[in-house]
Write a protein that holds these residues in place. Sequence first.
Motif, PDB file in Angstrom:
ATOM      1  N   VAL A 118      -1.602  16.087   4.799  1.00 49.26           N
ATOM      2  CA  VAL A 118      -2.302  14.811   4.905  1.00 49.26           C
ATOM      3  C   VAL A 118      -1.291  13.717   4.604  1.00 49.26           C
ATOM      4  N   VAL A 119      -1.084  12.833   5.572  1.00 53.72           N
ATOM      5  CA  VAL A 119      -0.111  11.751   5.432  1.00 53.72           C
ATOM      6  C   VAL A 119      -0.862  10.437   5.285  1.00 53.72           C
ATOM      7  N   ASN A 120      -0.706   9.819   4.136  1.00 55.73           N
ATOM      8  CA  ASN A 120      -1.268   8.494   3.889  1.00 55.73           C
ATOM      9  C   ASN A 120      -0.151   7.490   4.152  1.00 55.73           C
ATOM     10  N   TRP A 121      -0.344   6.632   5.150  1.00 52.27           N
ATOM     11  CA  TRP A 121       0.705   5.702   5.568  1.00 52.27           C
ATOM     12  C   TRP A 121       0.677   4.390   4.786  1.00 52.27           C
ATOM     13  N   GLY A 122       0.015   4.381   3.618  1.00 48.18           N
ATOM     14  CA  GLY A 122       0.089   3.253   2.701  1.00 48.18           C
ATOM     15  C   GLY A 122      -0.321   1.931   3.305  1.00 48.18           C
ATOM     16  N   SER A 123       0.610   0.979   3.324  1.00 47.42           N
ATOM     17  CA  SER A 123       0.303  -0.372   3.779  1.00 47.42           C
ATOM     18  C   SER A 123      -0.005  -0.445   5.266  1.00 47.42           C
ATOM     19  N   ALA A 124       0.246   0.633   6.016  1.00 50.23           N
ATOM     20  CA  ALA A 124      -0.142   0.662   7.426  1.00 50.23           C
ATOM     21  C   ALA A 124      -1.643   0.872   7.588  1.00 50.23           C
ATOM     22  N   GLY A 125      -2.324   1.266   6.494  1.00 49.40           N
ATOM     23  CA  GLY A 125      -3.775   1.392   6.534  1.00 49.40           C
ATOM     24  C   GLY A 125      -4.281   2.569   7.335  1.00 49.40           C
ATOM     25  N   MET A 126      -3.506   3.651   7.419  1.00 51.11           N
ATOM     26  CA  MET A 126      -3.914   4.824   8.187  1.00 51.11           C
ATOM     27  C   MET A 126      -3.690   6.093   7.369  1.00 51.11           C
ATOM     28  N   ILE A 127      -4.523   7.104   7.629  1.00 53.56           N
ATOM     29  CA  ILE A 127      -4.364   8.423   7.027  1.00 53.56           C
ATOM     30  C   ILE A 127      -4.480   9.455   8.140  1.00 53.56           C
TER      31      ILE A 127
END
Length: 448
Positions: free
Chosen positions: A404-413
């Motif tokens: 599971v990749v949480n892209w932080g400030s990109a607002g996507m998971i």
Amino acid sequence: MVFALLACTVADSASEVEGAETGASATIEVTVTQARDTPVHRVQWSTPSAASGEVRYGTDGLASVIADDTESTEHHLWIAGVAAGAEWTLQVVSEADGETATSEVITIPAASAPPWVLAPTLTVPPADEVEGFQLCAKTGPQSGFITMLNRDGAPVWWAETLPMASYRARYDNATATFSWMEAGTEGGEPSFVTSTFDGVQTRVPAPPTAHHDFAMLEGGGFVTLALDDRELEGVTVRGERVVEVAPDGTNRTLWTSWDTLTWPGDAGKKNEDGTVEWPHANSMHYDAAAGKILVSLLYVDSVVQIDRATASLDWRFGGEGSDWTIEGESFAGQHGPMSFADGAGMALLDNGTPGQVEDAAVARVYDLDPEARTASPRWSFDAGGAHTGVLLGNAEWLADDSVVVNWGSAGMISRVDASGDTRWEVAFGLGTYTGFSDHVADLAGAKR
């Protein structure tokens, strides 16, 4: 909202049931209570004698079953995981001495999420193997909130937090509680907040300079990151320490960056007040079974491992002065490391060189040889270079070898399999940081 009813079945057996004559009707009193304004409900029922029981529920029939195998006269189960906006039904069944009592089918009205819960867009529908929930802390200048998402990207539970105060939330299935840290808000003292589904909160004081990330400890304590300022060459350098906090708020320092690193005099981020942030710890991971704590240090491109029992440094991974040899691509400006496979693997989000906004974020997984202190790349995923200049975020390895990749400030998971195929993805859009996220395999049936 509370529903109360008496649900009856006929006991034809010759066995006696306390409170009822042989051959008479036994009764179960069922109370269903909504947890604040969320779709979560607490189901409570009593039986005349000690009995086991279960709750059958669902949005389309009663296909889901949560069991309480403990024989008792009082039963309490949280039913969680139903999406906001969905009407659903439930039925209680209890059994004692071979006799079964079944309640009526109860209809639970749909619960609507409040406006401040920003539901994401499901950009990649879930593949068949995608199960479980994703716990996210979202923060922005105007508001902050914690939310749990199901496989369809729909919120199933939420709690409001302070703006720009919480980057991480944790869930403890054993106690059916959520925890988060509120830190860095103007005029407020940092604290760890623990909440039940229905919003009953307790607070434990955090160190005054606690920031970014924390983990829950066995027995109700916490471990967190905190600043450790030192005056060097006429400059206040904001070093780091790892602090263990007991349930009563007392704490002890497990490690400080000053025991391991020497400030080179020209590194770190210079703040408007003249202080310098270095090495800037930005996230952490606690392996309870091993008693090990991973800490990501941004400005030295390193992850360090701390032994909780001995309060000492085990090693430094990555960057100049690494105790490990990384074969192949390394990383920079990383966030959200986690260890897995008894220390034989590590996942992290490689955000790219700090300040280089054109660098694309890459999720990386390494195979580790602890004896030889060598690491080899197992897997990486960069979403085609779509996410640049990313702040925060994490990569979480799951038992099915997906990440599971949480892209932080990109607002996507995103959830990506070992072949690099995206099996699930949600997007909140720019302007809403998803901070760090945790995968939760199961929510339903917490016995509290």
